[in-house]
Design a protein around this motif. Structure first.
Motif, PDB file in Angstrom:
ATOM      1  N   CYS A   1      -7.430 -90.531   6.462  1.00  0.00           N
ATOM      2  CA  CYS A   1      -8.234 -89.413   6.518  1.00  0.00           C
ATOM      3  C   CYS A   1      -8.918 -89.197   8.489  1.00  0.00           C
ATOM      4  O   CYS A   1      -8.760 -88.182   8.163  1.00  0.00           O
ATOM      5  CB  CYS A   1      -9.850 -90.941   6.425  1.00  0.00           C
ATOM      6  SG  CYS A   1      -9.660 -90.812   4.431  1.00  0.00           S
TER       7      CYS A   1
ATOM      8  N   TRP B   1     -10.405 -93.660   0.766  1.00  0.00           N
ATOM      9  CA  TRP B   1     -10.183 -93.062   1.627  1.00  0.00           C
ATOM     10  C   TRP B   1      -9.979 -91.966   0.392  1.00  0.00           C
ATOM     11  O   TRP B   1      -9.647 -90.732   1.401  1.00  0.00           O
ATOM     12  CB  TRP B   1      -9.140 -93.529   1.874  1.00  0.00           C
ATOM     13  CG  TRP B   1      -8.111 -94.753   1.172  1.00  0.00           C
ATOM     14  CD1 TRP B   1      -7.026 -94.401   0.738  1.00  0.00           C
ATOM     15  CD2 TRP B   1      -8.350 -96.044   1.410  1.00  0.00           C
ATOM     16  NE1 TRP B   1      -6.443 -95.612   0.088  1.00  0.00           N
ATOM     17  CE2 TRP B   1      -7.421 -96.469   0.419  1.00  0.00           C
ATOM     18  CE3 TRP B   1      -8.913 -97.216   2.301  1.00  0.00           C
ATOM     19  CZ2 TRP B   1      -6.942 -97.934   0.210  1.00  0.00           C
ATOM     20  CZ3 TRP B   1      -9.443 -98.329   1.497  1.00  0.00           C
ATOM     21  CH2 TRP B   1      -8.390 -98.870   0.589  1.00  0.00           C
TER      22      TRP B   1
ATOM     23  N   CYS C   1     -11.047 -88.289   1.254  1.00  0.00           N
ATOM     24  CA  CYS C   1     -10.599 -87.437   2.362  1.00  0.00           C
ATOM     25  C   CYS C   1     -10.003 -86.092   1.904  1.00  0.00           C
ATOM     26  O   CYS C   1     -10.189 -85.571   2.251  1.00  0.00           O
ATOM     27  CB  CYS C   1     -10.114 -88.398   3.238  1.00  0.00           C
ATOM     28  SG  CYS C   1     -10.734 -90.095   4.309  1.00  0.00           S
TER      29      CYS C   1
ATOM     30  N   ALA D   1     -15.914 -88.047   4.748  1.00  0.00           N
ATOM     31  CA  ALA D   1     -14.929 -89.011   5.802  1.00  0.00           C
ATOM     32  C   ALA D   1     -15.919 -89.949   6.405  1.00  0.00           C
ATOM     33  O   ALA D   1     -16.767 -90.429   6.081  1.00  0.00           O
ATOM     34  CB  ALA D   1     -15.556 -88.694   6.671  1.00  0.00           C
TER      35      ALA D   1
END
Length: 333
Positions: A296, A319, A322, A327
């Motif tokens: 990320c 993640w 991302c 975020a």
């Protein structure tokens, strides 16, 4: 103030003194900044030990110690000047100057002298001098009965028994020290704190994490949890200070390095976050959270291909969002 608190405060001040002793204008600005920040964190830790535990930071903590008469007026002023230098370092582009270094040295030097009267430990009472006993009339002792000499015992055998008893005594002391200053006692307090943290009892958890630090001031993991708790309530300065303490105590602690990466990510310092995530992965190559969050961070830095490779390597997890632009870093210790 109890003896364990006193020893912990002196140990924290000793760590700060070591870092201040490394301040040399010829060093790189980022190295000077890191030592200044770490030294201030150690000073705050010492003040909290003197107070007996506090969630305050910065000038509020100094003011609290002054109100309890643990600091003199001059010491409080010197610490306030040091804290002002520490606050200027929150600007990533700020470079510490000679005045900042002088303020830090003056603050530590002020603490080399005696603290305010309330901060000292009471001395034990002095025993009165012994008086010789009054002279008594001497009476000759009665005749001693005859003594039978015991069988001779070789010296080597006697010394051997003494050596065995001495080894057993030292081993007993070592076992007691292991229990009282670490080992099972530290683990028991830490396990209790983690249980309280998991069920959301943050006040009890914070208290017991501090207890674990009183048992072992060099223990990194309680600082990681305290940093996470501070970050969860938006107290980023306290999170930063706790993480500095954790990494100072154990520079290779994978959880501390990963949590520092998460703190820097939400502070939008993506390049420095990347460096800490890289260190976290190096410390624990099996940490999938650190790998995913590194991906990320790389995407935030525009290194999309490299970031996607790390996300793929980490496998399914938060993640993966991302890639669509969000975020997420929110790792739990």
């Amino acid at each position: 103030m109890s003896s364990p608190d006193t020893r912990a405060a002196l140990a924290a001040l000793g760590a700060a003194r070591t870092m201040i002793g490394r301040l040399d204008p010829s060093r790189r600005p980022e190295e000077l900044a890191a030592d200044l920040i770490a030294a201030w964190v150690s000073v705050e830790d010492a003040l909290r030990m003197l107070i007996g535990g506090s969630a305050a930071t910065g000038t509020e903590l100094v003011r609290d110690a002054r109100q309890r008469q643990l600091l003199t007026f001059e010491q409080a002023n010197a610490l306030a000047a040091f804290h002002a230098a520490r606050e200027r370092l929150r600007d990533a582009g700020y470079r510490p100057d000679a005045a900042d270094l002088a303020a830090a040295r003056a603050a530590i030097a002020s603490l080399d002298g005696p603290l305010a009267p309330s901060a000292t430990v009471d001395s034990p009472p002095v025993a009165p001098p012994l008086q010789p006993p009054a002279a008594a009339h001497f009476t000759p002792p009665p005749a001693m009965p005859s003594i039978t000499t015991p069988p001779y015992q070789p010296r080597a055998r006697r010394v051997g028994w003494r050596l065995i008893l001495a080894v057993l005594f030292v081993a007993g002391l070592g076992a007691a020290a292991y229990y009282w200053f670490g080992g099972p006692r530290r683990a028991a307090v830490m396990n209790l704190a983690i249980t309280e943290f998991d069920r959301g009892d943050t006040a009890a958890a914070a208290h017991d994490f501090r207890r674990a630090l009183l048992i072992d001031p060099s223990y990194a993991l309680p600082h990681v949890y305290l940093a996470r708790m501070a970050r969860d309530v938006g107290n980023l300065p306290l999170a930063d200070e706790e993480l500095q303490l954790a990494i100072t105590a154990d520079p290779t602690n994978a959880l501390a390095l990963r949590e520092m990466g998460a703190y820097l990510f939400i502070s939008h310092n993506y390049e420095l976050a990347r460096k800490f995530y890289v260190r976290a992965v190096a410390a624990n190559p099996e940490d999938l959270v650190a790998q995913g969050d590194l991906g990320c961070t790389l995407i935030k830095l525009g290194r999309v291909d490299e970031g996607e490779r790390w996300i793929t390597r980490a496998g399914p997890g938060r993640w993966t969002t991302c890639v669509t632009g969000s975020a997420p870093p929110d790792p739990a210790p």
